[in-house]
Structure formats: C-alpha cells, structure tokens
Enzyme design. Structure first.
Site, PDB file in Angstrom:
ATOM      1  N   CYS A   2       0.836  -1.190   0.000  1.00 49.53           N
ATOM      2  CA  CYS A   2       0.000   0.000   0.000  1.00 49.53           C
ATOM      3  C   CYS A   2       0.876   1.246   0.000  1.00 49.53           C
ATOM      4  O   CYS A   2       1.993   1.231   0.502  1.00 49.53           O
ATOM      5  CB  CYS A   2      -0.903   0.012   1.223  1.00 49.53           C
ATOM      6  N   ARG A  27       3.158   1.039  -6.903  1.00 43.39           N
ATOM      7  CA  ARG A  27       3.125   0.002  -5.873  1.00 43.39           C
ATOM      8  C   ARG A  27       1.928  -0.930  -6.031  1.00 43.39           C
ATOM      9  O   ARG A  27       1.877  -1.985  -5.426  1.00 43.39           O
ATOM     10  CB  ARG A  27       3.081   0.653  -4.483  1.00 43.39           C
ATOM     11  N   TRP A  74      -4.052  -1.895  -1.342  1.00 43.24           N
ATOM     12  CA  TRP A  74      -4.041  -3.177  -2.036  1.00 43.24           C
ATOM     13  C   TRP A  74      -4.694  -4.165  -1.079  1.00 43.24           C
ATOM     14  O   TRP A  74      -4.178  -4.433  -0.004  1.00 43.24           O
ATOM     15  CB  TRP A  74      -2.612  -3.600  -2.362  1.00 43.24           C
ATOM     16  N   ASN A 100      -0.504   0.126   6.511  1.00 48.40           N
ATOM     17  CA  ASN A 100       0.062  -0.831   5.563  1.00 48.40           C
ATOM     18  C   ASN A 100       0.486  -2.055   6.357  1.00 48.40           C
ATOM     19  O   ASN A 100       1.329  -1.959   7.244  1.00 48.40           O
ATOM     20  CB  ASN A 100       1.270  -0.220   4.843  1.00 48.40           C
ATOM     21  N   GLY A 101      -0.097  -3.217   6.048  1.00 46.41           N
ATOM     22  CA  GLY A 101       0.250  -4.437   6.764  1.00 46.41           C
ATOM     23  C   GLY A 101      -0.983  -5.268   7.066  1.00 46.41           C
ATOM     24  O   GLY A 101      -2.109  -4.917   6.684  1.00 46.41           O
ATOM     25  N   GLU A 486      13.335 -16.115 -15.807  1.00 49.48           N
ATOM     26  CA  GLU A 486      13.003 -14.693 -15.714  1.00 49.48           C
ATOM     27  C   GLU A 486      12.259 -14.221 -16.965  1.00 49.48           C
ATOM     28  O   GLU A 486      11.323 -13.420 -16.869  1.00 49.48           O
ATOM     29  CB  GLU A 486      14.274 -13.868 -15.495  1.00 49.48           C
ATOM     30  N   LYS A 490       8.534 -12.533 -16.930  1.00 48.51           N
ATOM     31  CA  LYS A 490       8.232 -11.226 -17.507  1.00 48.51           C
ATOM     32  C   LYS A 490       7.056 -11.309 -18.469  1.00 48.51           C
ATOM     33  O   LYS A 490       6.176 -10.453 -18.467  1.00 48.51           O
ATOM     34  CB  LYS A 490       9.461 -10.669 -18.237  1.00 48.51           C
ATOM     35  N   GLU A 493       3.699 -12.017 -16.438  1.00 48.34           N
ATOM     36  CA  GLU A 493       3.224 -11.051 -15.457  1.00 48.34           C
ATOM     37  C   GLU A 493       2.714  -9.761 -16.083  1.00 48.34           C
ATOM     38  O   GLU A 493       1.881  -9.075 -15.467  1.00 48.34           O
ATOM     39  CB  GLU A 493       4.304 -10.746 -14.411  1.00 48.34           C
ATOM     40  N   HIS A 509      11.871 -34.983 -20.379  1.00 49.69           N
ATOM     41  CA  HIS A 509      11.234 -35.648 -19.245  1.00 49.69           C
ATOM     42  C   HIS A 509       9.789 -35.182 -19.036  1.00 49.69           C
ATOM     43  O   HIS A 509       9.254 -35.324 -17.933  1.00 49.69           O
ATOM     44  CB  HIS A 509      12.047 -35.418 -17.966  1.00 49.69           C
ATOM     45  N   LYS A 608       4.489  -3.593  -6.552  1.00 50.27           N
ATOM     46  CA  LYS A 608       5.940  -3.454  -6.660  1.00 50.27           C
ATOM     47  C   LYS A 608       6.655  -3.996  -5.428  1.00 50.27           C
ATOM     48  O   LYS A 608       7.621  -4.733  -5.529  1.00 50.27           O
ATOM     49  CB  LYS A 608       6.294  -1.979  -6.854  1.00 50.27           C
TER      50      LYS A 608
END
Length: 613
Positions: A2, A27, A74, A100-101, A486, A490, A493, A509, A608
């Site tokens: 947040c 964020r 958030w 925030n939390g 990675e 990318k 996301e 496999h 973020k």
C-alpha cells in the site's frame, strides 16, 4: 504494497498528498483516499479504483487543510470498495488512520471491540486501530498515550499513520515489525511522510527511516522519535542523491520501457567504485570479510522472491564456479518454515529491490536466529534489509517504478558476479591473473548492454506474432537457465500469456509433449559452455514441428538455420551473458503487453513492493 503519504506544514495538504499518491501508483492498489483536518473537523474523501477517481471526487467536493494523510490500498482484508478504502475514521470523528500491513490478531481484537459495543463500518483489519485509539481517548488518555497503547496490541508487521482533531498540529507514525517501511522527509517548516522515497523526493532529500518498534511524532517544525514503549531515541538523517526526475517517465510511454533503456547506466553505476581495472580487483566496501573468514564459509544460501530469486539462481552458478562454495537458492517465503540448516559458518544473502519485502525480511530474521552471517543486495538505500544485514551490496539501480522489475534484475546479476570474484580471491580459488581477467570483462559490459537495448524492432516484430497465443515455453541451460525463468516470468506477469520455463535438458522428461506448431518455444542458445547441448535441444523442438524463437550470439549461422525468429545479442563473456540476454526478453514481454492492451506498469493483481506475507 500500500502507498502512504502524509503532510504537515503551510501548504495545502490535499495537493501534496494527491501528488505523492500519484507517484506511488507503481506500488499497485485498488482504492485511494485521504483525510485532512479542516476547520470543521476531519474531512475524508475516498473511492475504489484509480487515483483519478479520488481526484474527481475532490474536484466536486473540495477539501483543504494544512495537515493530512493519504493512502492507496491493495486489498488483504475485505474486497476493494469505497467502504474498505483508507483512511478510516473513528466513531467520534476525531481520529483517522491509514495503515500498511496485516494485523495478525485482528479477529480477536475485533471480537473484543464488538463486545464493548463498537460498530465497524468496513471489512478491514485496519479499522481496528482507530477504534482502539478512541477507546483509550475515551478513558481520558492523551493522543500519544492512546496511540502507544493501541499499537502495542497489534501483532504482525505494520506501518501506521494517525492524526486527530484533539492535537491537530501533529501526525503520529509508527513502524511495527519487518514490513511496512516508512520514511519521513524533513523540509523547512514542513514535514512529509511516505511509504517510499519517490512520493516526497520532489520536496526534500533529507529523509529519516523509521526502524521497527519506533514511533515518530511529526510536527511542521519538529520530529520526535521514540520506542513504542516511550523511551526517546536519536535518529539519523540520510540525504538521498537520486534525481527527482528519475521518477518520471520522460519521453517514454511506460516506466518499464524507460527503465529498460536506463540499464546501461545501471551497469556503469553498479560497477563504478567497485571494479578496479588498474589493479585487477573488486572492492566491496560494505562486505566486511577477511581471507581467513572467507575460507571458513561452508555454505551460502541465497534467499529472495520472484525476479530476485532468478538473479540468485545465476549467482549460485557464479559463486560455485569462482569461490567453490556450495550455494543453495531458497524461496524466501518457504525458508523460515522448514528449520533451515544454517549456522555461524553459513552466509545468507537476501536479494530485494525494495529491501522491505516481508518474506525476505522474515527469512533474514530466521537466519539471524540460527547464527548465520547476513548479507543483502538491495536497491533502496536505508531499507530494512540493508540495515539489519552484516554486509550489503547496493544495486545502484536508482528508482524503479514499473512493477515488472528490469534494472533491479540486471544490477544484482552484476553484483553477484563481483561478489563471486571477491570471494574467490579471498579464498584463493582463483589466481590473481584470473581475477584480473574477470574484472576486465566488466570493462565493456555497459556498451554491450547499450547495444542490446537498441535492438527494439526485432523484439517488437516477434511480439506481434505472440499477440494471439495462449501459451509459451522457455528453455535454457547452465548460466542461461535462470534467464529462461526470468523471461517466462516477464511475459506472463505483464502480457498475461501463460509461460513456463524449464532447464532445457528436462524437456525430454515431460515438456516435450507440449511441442506443436501452436506452442512457441523461446530458447536461449548463446555461445557459452552449453551451446552445443542447446543446439541439440533446439533440433528436438524443430523435429516435432515446434515454432522456435531463439536468443543467440551475433553471427551464429547454425542457430540461424534452425530458428524461425532470432533475437540477437552481442558476444558477451559467458558468466556475464545473462546481463545481455535478458534484455531482448524484457523487450519481448513489453511489446507483447502493449500490443495486447495490458497495463504494462501496473499489471493486474501485482504490486511493486510486497510488504505482507
């Protein structure tokens, strides 16, 4: 996760808060709001959705004052809604809070308050805080004491910001636990509060970072910091040398594209002052270790989340190669839950862009309990992960606004390479001549990265062919295997194309069953010790009718014969190869997202800085 902004001073607090919240949009959030003390008490404006919604509400129903707090939320408890948006106001209307939390004991606290007759107006855990403060105010205690008593009841990691009409000239700010970073900016006759530096960097460069368990009383011309228990403590003022314009998009359409283009400078900044080309050595001034201590290390654990963990996977290969120390890469969210085997002869390296990632901080705390030495690789100066570590390497990437990390992936690749050389030299596992060679390989890295960044059109052309696909497979071997992971991250996301990565040798496999003309395969096949093996894997893909997108070294004719599309990169020393090969994959993901109409800088459901577990 947040965003928090606060202000006290001579300006219109509403404008300062809205500007700061806008700078924190990266964020990730689902609602926004602010509270300002006016002549008529605390005025609150809030709404779900983007900040523009909040701005429109304020345009229709203005609010002005000299002190206020703001928030972008958030959701963790309660659905995204206007009702659940912060700030929250107490029943008397005299206290407002942003937070925030996650309050881990919120159910118990809520139940106790409800038994006392408190009526809740939201589904959030945050609202508990303001009711607790009011409870103590109603008992005749002052604002400061009521705040301390309330905050001491909270379990978990938090950043809490409170204001009240009872003492309308001050804001109380607290940091509890490892999560919820808070920074206080010192101005002339004014003070700023934020959850992240870019929100207030335009106004001041002088910052104070709260430590866990601290409470700050913020007035326009004074700052008083104490422990939650009440003991006064001194604080340090840090001067931030970032350029305020670095947090703006400038000429670029998106922050992500801007930050991809900033990577050559990231290389320069990361190497600068550490790679001594004249003497062929690496200097890491904040890693305090003698040769004798280095030789006592029997194990290294790299702990991180997401993109940072992929950088750690590359670091494992480099450190084991040069320093001959066994290295494990452990997902931070799992590390503390399985009684990890680390001790005083172990090094735990935490990697985090923000330095405030809750899972990573918790992993560091667990490692500390086990007696391990802690190192961190972080981007945000003064962050928690930097402060609690025994040694630190700063990424030197500058502000990174886009949620999909680019600069803050590239920088730790280089940091880990330098750390591998540093440890190898200390342990005597590489000769002085080898050290000089490896150091010299850094000399031309920035130009190689700059050349890679210029190659936009090939990535855009390949992205056009991915617009309508639903799935994509990424393959890599050796030092490029983490790059495949990675690259897949990318793509998924920000473009929302389902992408999976595998060690190329594992294709036979199971994943080989997926190969058909409708499944694009991105294979990283640069000239390195695994090149021949990768060519073999590529031939297997082609034999089954798969469509191949290759990342290859300039001039590789054999690869050109096999690939349907190639994203070329300049010839790079193999241990630094991931630094250049990730760039076309970043660009590929970026253009795929743009062409599919996705929100590049704020992909859905992501944030973020993940400051909750």
């Amino acid at each position: 996760m947040c965003g928090i902004v606060g202000y006290v001073g001579p300006r219109d607090a509403t404008n300062v808060i809205l500007e700061g919240l806008t700078r924190l949009e990266y964020r990730g959030y689902d609602s926004a709001g602010l509270a300002v003390i006016t002549d008529n008490g605390i005025a609150i404006r809030r709404d779900k959705g983007k900040i523009i919604n909040l701005k429109n509400i304020i345009a229709k129903d203005p609010v002005r004052g000299l002190i206020g707090i703001g928030h972008t939320r958030w959701a963790t408890h309660g659905q995204p809604s206007t009702q659940n948006a912060h700030p929250h106001l107490g029943a008397t209307g005299k206290v407002a809070v942003v937070h925030n939390g996650i309050i881990e004991n919120h159910l118990v606290l809520r139940s106790e308050l409800e038994k006392e007759g408190v009526q809740f107006n939201s589904e959030t855990d945050t609202e508990i805080i303001v009711h607790l403060v009011e409870k103590y105010l109603n008992q005749g205690k002052n604002f400061e004491t009521s705040t301390r008593l309330a905050l001491n009841l909270l379990e978990g990691s938090h950043a809490v910001v409170l204001l009240s009409t009872i003492e309308p000239d001050r804001i109380f700010v607290s940091r509890i636990g490892h999560g919820g970073g808070v920074v206080i900016g010192l101005g002339k006759g004014e003070m700023f509060i934020a959850s992240d530096i870019p929100a207030i960097l335009k106004h001041t460069r002088k910052m104070v970072f709260l430590e866990p368990g601290q409470l700050a009383e913020v007035l326009k011309d004074d700052l008083i910091v104490s422990e939650l228990g009440g003991k006064a403590i001194s604080y340090k003022i840090k001067t931030i040398d970032w350029d305020a314009e670095a947090a703006e998009k400038g000429q670029f359409e998106h922050f992500m594209l801007k930050e991809i283009h900033e990577q050559p400078q990231t290389v320069v900044n990361t190497i600068g002052g550490r790679a001594d080309f004249a003497n062929g050595s690496i200097h890491l001034s904040d890693i305090h270790m003698t040769s004798a201590e280095a030789k006592q290390i029997n194990r290294i654990v790299i702990t991180a989340c997401g993109t940072a963990a992929h950088a750690g996977m590359t670091g494992k290969i480099l450190i084991e190669k040069l320093a001959r120390i066994p290295v494990e890469v452990d997902v931070a969210s799992e590390f503390r839950y399985r009684d990890p085997l680390v001790d005083e002869h172990s090094i735990v390296i935490a990697i985090s862009q923000s330095g405030e990632t809750a899972d990573t901080l918790a992993a560091m705390s667990e490692a500390r309990k086990k007696g391990a030495r802690l190192w961190s690789i972080v981007n945000v100066i003064g962050s928690q992960a930097m402060r609690i570590a025994d040694g630190c390497v700063s990424m030197q990437a500058g502000p990174e606004i886009g949620v999909a990390s680019t600069k803050a992936y590239l920088a730790p690749l280089i940091d880990l390479y330098m750390l591998a050389i540093f440890l190898g030299e200390k342990r005597g596992t590489i000769t002085p001549a080898e050290v000089a060679t490896y150091v010299n390989d850094l000399r031309n890295l920035a130009p190689l990265v700059a050349e890679s960044v210029k190659r936009l059109q090939p990535a855009k052309r390949v992205a056009e062919s991915l617009v309508d696909v639903s799935h994509c497979l990424f393959l890599g071997r050796g030092v490029q295997m983490p790059t495949a992971f990675e690259g897949a991250l990318k793509l998924k996301e920000i473009s929302y194309i389902h992408a999976e990565a595998y060690a190329a040798g594992e294709m036979k496999h199971g994943p080989i069953a997926l190969i058909d003309p409708e499944m694009p395969v991105v294979a990283i096949a640069t000239r390195d010790p695994w090149h021949d093996k990768m060519i073999y894997q590529i031939e297997q893909v082609k034999a089954r009718g798969g469509r191949l997108i290759a990342v290859g070294t300039d001039g590789d004719e054999r690869l050109a014969e096999l690939a349907d599309d190639i994203l070329w990169v300049p010839d790079t020393p193999w241990m630094l190869g991931p630094v250049t090969t990730i760039i076309p994959l970043q660009l590929l993901a970026y253009y795929a997202a743009v062409l599919r109409g996705a929100d590049v800088d704020q992909p859905r459901n992501l944030a973020k800085s993940v400051t909750v577990e």
